[in-house]
Design an enzyme around this catalytic site. Structure first.
Site, PDB file in Angstrom:
ATOM      1  CG  HIS A  82      -3.465  17.259   3.234  1.00 37.98           C
ATOM      2  ND1 HIS A  82      -3.122  17.004   2.045  1.00 37.98           N
ATOM      3  CD2 HIS A  82      -2.191  16.917   3.859  1.00 37.98           C
ATOM      4  CE1 HIS A  82      -2.134  16.015   1.953  1.00 37.98           C
ATOM      5  NE2 HIS A  82      -1.771  16.157   3.513  1.00 37.98           N
ATOM      6  CD  GLU A  87      -5.220  17.638  -1.425  1.00 35.74           C
ATOM      7  OE1 GLU A  87      -5.247  17.514  -2.436  1.00 35.74           O
ATOM      8  OE2 GLU A  87      -4.961  16.809  -0.302  1.00 35.74           O
ATOM      9  CG  ASN A  93      -1.113  12.337  -0.545  1.00 34.70           C
ATOM     10  OD1 ASN A  93      -0.495  12.976  -0.652  1.00 34.70           O
ATOM     11  ND2 ASN A  93      -1.235  12.967   1.501  1.00 34.70           N
ATOM     12  CB  SER A 131      -2.177  13.528   4.955  1.00 36.29           C
ATOM     13  OG  SER A 131      -1.828  11.676   5.266  1.00 36.29           O
TER      14      SER A 131
END
Length: 282
Positions: free
Chosen positions: A140, A152, A190, A119
């Protein structure tokens, strides 16, 4: 390349979630972990998750049996040899991931794609630890994997179009909606989300509002389904802190400074839901 068998390293929350998503979509899975107990727990988690889908009438008992039949649990890396794609889903620890990726790279054929579910760690950097930077990509997934539509796809500096296209096709086969992202710390989601959570801790530490009111404000004012502090408890405060520390190191920008309250709570072992107490008590 058509991906028919996926190897997954790590039978924890992310690993077994990815395994379930694959199996329900008719993709063969080999799920590896270091201990048999971890493998057994991962398969039991998948079984329990499928049972909940049966109760909600989203799955039949026959479909559950068919999905579980596609999942092979193992502690032997040699069982990965039949996979066209191997996804590393180990703990978010750079040294551990490098060790695993080197081991996989030495074992599987040169045509096999390797992906990491990291991540926050650089995909280009992880790819450089292998002999196949062109066949290396970030995948991800988001927790809980069976429910969350987003994946992702992170292209490293040398990731080929063929690798990206094969992995995108697999993600779509799993019923996911992939987005393509360049390699940078935190990628897209994130990069935006974790600093917002960190800022919520600053607001809490400064006594501007209670945790409940901070979360209610963001839910009612920004239409978020869960407030940032409750979400931090779900993610794990230790994970939030680790991600912020990566941003601070990689970008060298003080705006990514972790909130001292977040650091204190992690030091005290109050990590959120998984320890029974974080911002809230469970």
């Amino acid at each position: 390349m058509t991906i028919q068998t996926v190897g997954i390293i790590g039978a924890g929350t992310m690993g077994n979630g990815i395994a379930q998503a694959c199996a329900v979509s008719g993709v063969n899975v080999v799920m590896i972990d270091v201990a048999q107990a971890a493998v057994d727990k991962g398969i039991a988690t998948i079984s329990g998750s499928l049972d909940r889908l049966i109760k909600k009438e989203k799955l039949t008992a026959e479909q559950k049996a068919a999905a579980l039949a596609l999942v092979k649990g193992s502690t032997d890396y040699n069982d990965l040899k039949g996979a066209q794609l191997v996804i590393e889903a180990a703990t978010e620890n750079h040294a551990l991931k490098l060790k695993i990726l080197k081991q996989v790279d030495d074992l599987v054929g040169p045509e096999v794609i390797i992906a990491s579910n990291t991540s926050s760690i650089s995909i280009t950097q992880l790819a450089a630890a292998t002999s196949r930077a062109d066949r290396f990509i970030g995948m991800h997934f988001f927790n809980p994997v069976p429910m969350m539509a987003l994946v992702e796809l992170i292209r490293g500096y040398l990731t080929s179009d063929a690798t990206h296209d094969a992995v995108k096709a697999l993600a779509e086969k799993l019923g996911k909606s992939p987005i393509t992202v360049k390699n940078a710390p935190g990628f897209v989601v994130n990069r935006i989300l974790v600093p917002m959570i960190n800022e919520a801790f600053f607001v809490l530490a400064e006594g501007l509002a209670t945790a409940e009111d901070i979360d209610a404000g963001m839910k009612l004012g920004c239409n978020q389904p869960i407030g940032p502090l409750a979400l931090a408890d779900m993610i794990g405060l230790d994970v939030c802190l680790a991600v912020m520390e990566v941003y601070l190191e990689q970008f060298g920008d003080s705006k990514y400074r972790p909130c001292p309250l977040l650091k204190e709570m992690v030091a005290a072992g109050q990590l959120g839901r998984k320890t029974g107490r974080g911002v809230y008590t469970y």
